[in-house]
Design a protein around this motif. Sequence first.
Motif, PDB file in Angstrom:
ATOM      1  N   VAL A   1       3.747  33.160 -20.175  1.00 57.97           N
ATOM      2  CA  VAL A   1       3.056  33.232 -21.460  1.00 57.97           C
ATOM      3  C   VAL A   1       4.072  33.409 -22.584  1.00 57.97           C
ATOM      4  O   VAL A   1       3.985  32.752 -23.630  1.00 57.97           O
ATOM      5  CB  VAL A   1       2.022  34.386 -21.458  1.00 57.97           C
ATOM      6  N   VAL A   2       5.062  34.267 -22.360  1.00 59.58           N
ATOM      7  CA  VAL A   2       6.089  34.511 -23.368  1.00 59.58           C
ATOM      8  C   VAL A   2       6.894  33.238 -23.617  1.00 59.58           C
ATOM      9  O   VAL A   2       7.145  32.859 -24.769  1.00 59.58           O
ATOM     10  CB  VAL A   2       7.012  35.670 -22.931  1.00 59.58           C
ATOM     11  N   LEU A   3       7.296  32.562 -22.534  1.00 59.96           N
ATOM     12  CA  LEU A   3       8.047  31.312 -22.699  1.00 59.96           C
ATOM     13  C   LEU A   3       7.204  30.241 -23.375  1.00 59.96           C
ATOM     14  O   LEU A   3       7.710  29.460 -24.182  1.00 59.96           O
ATOM     15  CB  LEU A   3       8.545  30.810 -21.349  1.00 59.96           C
ATOM     16  N   SER A   4       5.920  30.190 -23.076  1.00 59.79           N
ATOM     17  CA  SER A   4       5.045  29.216 -23.721  1.00 59.79           C
ATOM     18  C   SER A   4       4.917  29.494 -25.218  1.00 59.79           C
ATOM     19  O   SER A   4       4.952  28.566 -26.033  1.00 59.79           O
ATOM     20  CB  SER A   4       3.664  29.235 -23.073  1.00 59.79           C
ATOM     21  N   LEU A   5       4.765  30.767 -25.572  1.00 53.95           N
ATOM     22  CA  LEU A   5       4.666  31.125 -26.987  1.00 53.95           C
ATOM     23  C   LEU A   5       5.967  30.810 -27.728  1.00 53.95           C
ATOM     24  O   LEU A   5       5.936  30.266 -28.843  1.00 53.95           O
ATOM     25  CB  LEU A   5       4.317  32.601 -27.139  1.00 53.95           C
ATOM     26  N   LEU A   6       7.113  31.134 -27.115  1.00 54.31           N
ATOM     27  CA  LEU A   6       8.388  30.831 -27.750  1.00 54.31           C
ATOM     28  C   LEU A   6       8.596  29.327 -27.880  1.00 54.31           C
ATOM     29  O   LEU A   6       9.069  28.837 -28.912  1.00 54.31           O
ATOM     30  CB  LEU A   6       9.538  31.447 -26.963  1.00 54.31           C
ATOM     31  N   SER A   7       8.239  28.582 -26.850  1.00 54.77           N
ATOM     32  CA  SER A   7       8.370  27.128 -26.907  1.00 54.77           C
ATOM     33  C   SER A   7       7.468  26.539 -27.984  1.00 54.77           C
ATOM     34  O   SER A   7       7.861  25.622 -28.709  1.00 54.77           O
ATOM     35  CB  SER A   7       8.028  26.502 -25.558  1.00 54.77           C
ATOM     36  N   GLY A   8       6.243  27.054 -28.086  1.00 54.81           N
ATOM     37  CA  GLY A   8       5.325  26.584 -29.122  1.00 54.81           C
ATOM     38  C   GLY A   8       5.839  26.901 -30.512  1.00 54.81           C
ATOM     39  O   GLY A   8       5.738  26.070 -31.425  1.00 54.81           O
ATOM     40  N   LEU A   9       6.409  28.093 -30.682  1.00 56.49           N
ATOM     41  CA  LEU A   9       6.975  28.469 -31.973  1.00 56.49           C
ATOM     42  C   LEU A   9       8.162  27.580 -32.333  1.00 56.49           C
ATOM     43  O   LEU A   9       8.294  27.113 -33.472  1.00 56.49           O
ATOM     44  CB  LEU A   9       7.403  29.934 -31.959  1.00 56.49           C
ATOM     45  N   ILE A  10       9.014  27.318 -31.363  1.00 58.24           N
ATOM     46  CA  ILE A  10      10.166  26.444 -31.604  1.00 58.24           C
ATOM     47  C   ILE A  10       9.705  25.034 -31.930  1.00 58.24           C
ATOM     48  O   ILE A  10      10.223  24.396 -32.857  1.00 58.24           O
ATOM     49  CB  ILE A  10      11.109  26.469 -30.390  1.00 58.24           C
ATOM     50  N   LEU A  11       8.725  24.520 -31.188  1.00 58.19           N
ATOM     51  CA  LEU A  11       8.207  23.183 -31.453  1.00 58.19           C
ATOM     52  C   LEU A  11       7.581  23.113 -32.845  1.00 58.19           C
ATOM     53  O   LEU A  11       7.787  22.144 -33.579  1.00 58.19           O
ATOM     54  CB  LEU A  11       7.181  22.796 -30.386  1.00 58.19           C
ATOM     55  N   LEU A  12       6.837  24.156 -33.222  1.00 55.21           N
ATOM     56  CA  LEU A  12       6.238  24.203 -34.556  1.00 55.21           C
ATOM     57  C   LEU A  12       7.307  24.201 -35.639  1.00 55.21           C
ATOM     58  O   LEU A  12       7.196  23.480 -36.639  1.00 55.21           O
ATOM     59  CB  LEU A  12       5.342  25.442 -34.680  1.00 55.21           C
TER      60      LEU A  12
END
Length: 88
Positions: free
Chosen positions: A5-16
């Motif tokens: 979940v943490v990696l998904s949130l960080l990846s989503g933030l980076i992609l955004l």
Amino acid sequence: MEPIVVLSLLSGLILLLLLIGAPVKSLKMIGTGAIRLLVGALLLFFLNTFGGLFDYHLPINLFTASVSGFLGVPGIIALIFTDILIIQ
């Protein structure tokens, strides 16, 4: 929270941040730091995967990810030497 979940949130933030862009300089600095932390964690993950063949493990935490992300390969080498010479 679960690591995925943490990696998904960080990846989503980076992609955004990569898609929209950060107009404010401070947000760019935060985005760059987050990307470097993620890259550092990925480098440590690959080190641990390859190090498993030699029964070697370096923990992935905020400090080690920061050192490997901001310093790159020399930082990983410094972490390995620190682990082998001082800690063990």
